[in-house]
Design an enzyme around this catalytic site. Structure first.
Site, mmCIF file in Angstrom:
data_model
loop_
_atom_site.group_PDB
_atom_site.id
_atom_site.type_symbol
_atom_site.label_atom_id
_atom_site.label_comp_id
_atom_site.label_asym_id
_atom_site.label_seq_id
_atom_site.Cartn_x
_atom_site.Cartn_y
_atom_site.Cartn_z
ATOM 1 N N ASP A 155 0.832 -1.203 0.000
ATOM 2 C CA ASP A 155 0.000 0.000 0.000
ATOM 3 C C ASP A 155 0.870 1.258 0.000
ATOM 4 O OD1 ASP A 155 -2.440 1.402 0.078
ATOM 5 O OD2 ASP A 155 -3.282 0.040 1.572
ATOM 6 N N ASP B 31 -9.668 3.370 -3.222
ATOM 7 C CA ASP B 31 -10.457 2.229 -2.780
ATOM 8 C C ASP B 31 -11.859 2.354 -3.363
ATOM 9 O OD1 ASP B 31 -8.244 1.640 -1.303
ATOM 10 O OD2 ASP B 31 -9.228 1.745 0.647
#
Length: 519
Positions: A148, A204
């Site tokens: 990430d 996201d």
């Protein structure tokens, strides 16, 4: 001779600087824990084992779903030598034992980290520990690593360099480990193939609006996807461990169809331990899976229609709908939030264009590691709408918005906020995009998978017209066989370059067909 030596040296350097694992020849398929478990108490070794069991018992494993990937909140800290260790209250047997269990089911196992010093959930990140982490993952038998970008620099070159460190560390272990970059931005796509097997191209997805936004982002990136490396528009959504739906079942099927057209990873981030019959049917459709896994590896394109999300902030005639209602100072001071889509107004990559984006409230943004100025706005006493990023004013250009130097005499900078609407000259800030699209993907046998979709508020007919057919290479006089990939049957032939699917259902209806020209 000297030229040949230079070419060889350049090629050798490129190989050293590129991912070299032989994986990802087709998009990854499997499970990711994030939208199912997040960082809840259910994120533990027993539930991960049960998920692996369900992957096998439902028959999904036989269809190609092979990865069981743990997302954030498995790691707890580091030993004195720098080795990462798990939260032993949730993973009492350790990660290697869990990996061994997953492997015993004939599946592969993945873990999560972050290129920053912390993960998005505040757990240990990989920054400065890439080598020891890669060696640890390999010793555990890890097959997939997602990295990430929280608590990390937004500078492009720094991001590429940090992802390159993990790429090189994984390569050096000698174990084939699929490497998934999670940088949330389209600018990874041109560089992605050098760094990983897939790269996130948007935020996201989180919800229905997020799905549509990432489709629109991915629409311009098809040239960067090919066997070995794929654009990643995020995870497949469904119901969570506590049976909370993130999208409707119809929308889950829409996303599954769309991700197959986009040659995107099919990573189910829903409770596969308790799938409804409808959702199991969705993820088990072997004909649609075959589209996703087509060996040609050519990402699909939009054949008809425009942006679904209108991710660029824009204006429409005021209609009082929820798509045009905005809360100020929600979820943080200065934020401008639409409840219907759960999106916030945002200055794209800290430039000048305004977009709608998932609200970022932790980990920092392009404005800095602890700054959210690109998401913060206020109305001043001159009727202007001012960005906290650079004190410039929101300005209209036709129906789109951008930032410009504030000028009290500029009518394109005059705004009002009333009844939850942000408006100028009779137009309101709106999040609703185009209701219908047709998408197509070229397949290895010369046929096309064609997807008809409707995100509007009423059932509607969706047409692939002559221009749509010409983009697929079909010409006048062609005789085309049509197969319905959900009815699993051939439904006829056409000899005119137009085809309409009648009454595609509201808010996420989709129909997947296969067009094959007769020889």
């Amino acid at each position: 001779m000297a030229l040949r030596i230079c070419i060889f040296i350049a090629f050798f350097f490129y190989v050293l600087q590129a991912l070299d694992n032989g994986l990802g020849r087709t998009p990854a398929m499997g499970y990711n824990s994030w939208y199912d478990l997040t960082c809840s108490s259910a994120m533990n070794e027993d539930v991960i084992k049960q998920t692996a069991d369900a992957m096998v018992s439902t028959g999904l494993a036989k269809l190609g779903y092979q990865y069981i990937n743990m997302d954030d909140c498995w790691a707890e800290g580091r030993y004195n030598n720098g080795t990462v260790y798990p939260d032993f209250t949730k993973f009492k047997s350790g990660i290697k034992a869990l990996a061994d269990y997953i492997h015993s089911k004939g599946l592969k196992f993945g873990v999560y980290t972050d290129r920053g010093n912390l993960t998005c959930g505040g757990r240990p990140g990989a920054l400065g520990h890439e080598k020891i982490d890669a060696e640890t993952y390999a010793s555990w038998g890890v097959d997939y690593v997602k990295e990430d970008s929280c608590y990390a620099s937004g500078d492009h070159d720094i991001a590429f360099e940090e992802y390159g460190r993990m790429r090189d560390a994984l390569n050096a272990t000698g174990r084939p480990i699929y490497f998934s970059l999670c940088g949330w931005s389209s600018w990874y796509a041109p560089k992605g193939w050098d760094l990983g097997n897939s790269w996130r191209i948007g935020p996201d997805d989180t919800n229905w609006a997020g799905i549509l936004q990432n489709i629109d982002i991915d629409a311009s990136l098809a040239e960067y996807a090919s066997p070995g490396g794929w654009n990643d528009p995020c995870l497949l959504l469904g119901k969570t461990y506590d049976n909370t739906p993130r999208v409707t079942e119809l929308q889950s099927r829409f996303q599954f169809n769309m991700w197959s057209i986009l040659s995107a990873p099919l990573l189910i981030s829903a409770n596969i331990r308790n799938l409804s019959p409808y959702d199991l049917e969705t993820y088990s459709n072997s004909e649609v899976i075959a589209v996703n896994q087509d060996p040609l590896g050519k990402q699909g394109i939009r054949l008809a229609g425009g942006p679904l999300s209108n991710g660029g902030a824009h204006l429409k005639t005021c209609d009082g709908s929820a798509w045009q209602k905005w809360d100020l100072d929600t979820p943080m001071a200065g934020f401008v939030y639409n409840k219907e889509t759960k999106l916030c107004l945002n200055v794209d990559d800290c430039g000048t264009d305004l977009i709608y984006y998932s609200c970022v409230t932790s980990g920092g943004t392009c404005a800095g590691s602890n700054s959210y100025a690109n998401e913060q706005f206020k109305f001043n006493g001159n009727g202007q709408f001012v960005s906290a990023l650079n004190s410039k004013c929101v300005t209209t250009r036709t129906d789109n918005l951008f930032l410009d130097t504030c000028n009290t005499s500029d009518i394109s900078q005059k705004w009002e906020y009333s009844n939850g609407e942000i408006k100028t000259n009779g137009l309101c800030l709106s999040t609703l995009g185009n209701p219908t699209n047709v998408w197509g993907r070229s397949l290895h046998d010369g046929s096309w998978a064609v997807l008809f979709i409707n995100i509007g508020l009423t059932d509607i007919d969706v047409t692939c017209d002559s221009d749509c057919f010409k983009q697929m290479g079909f010409t006048a006089g062609s005789v085309i066989n049509i197969r319905d990939l959900w009815k699993h049957e051939d439904i006829g032939t056409i000899s005119t370059l137009s085809y309409t699917v009648n009454k595609v259902p509201v808010e996420g209806g989709s129909v997947m067909l296969k067009f094959t020209q007769q020889k």
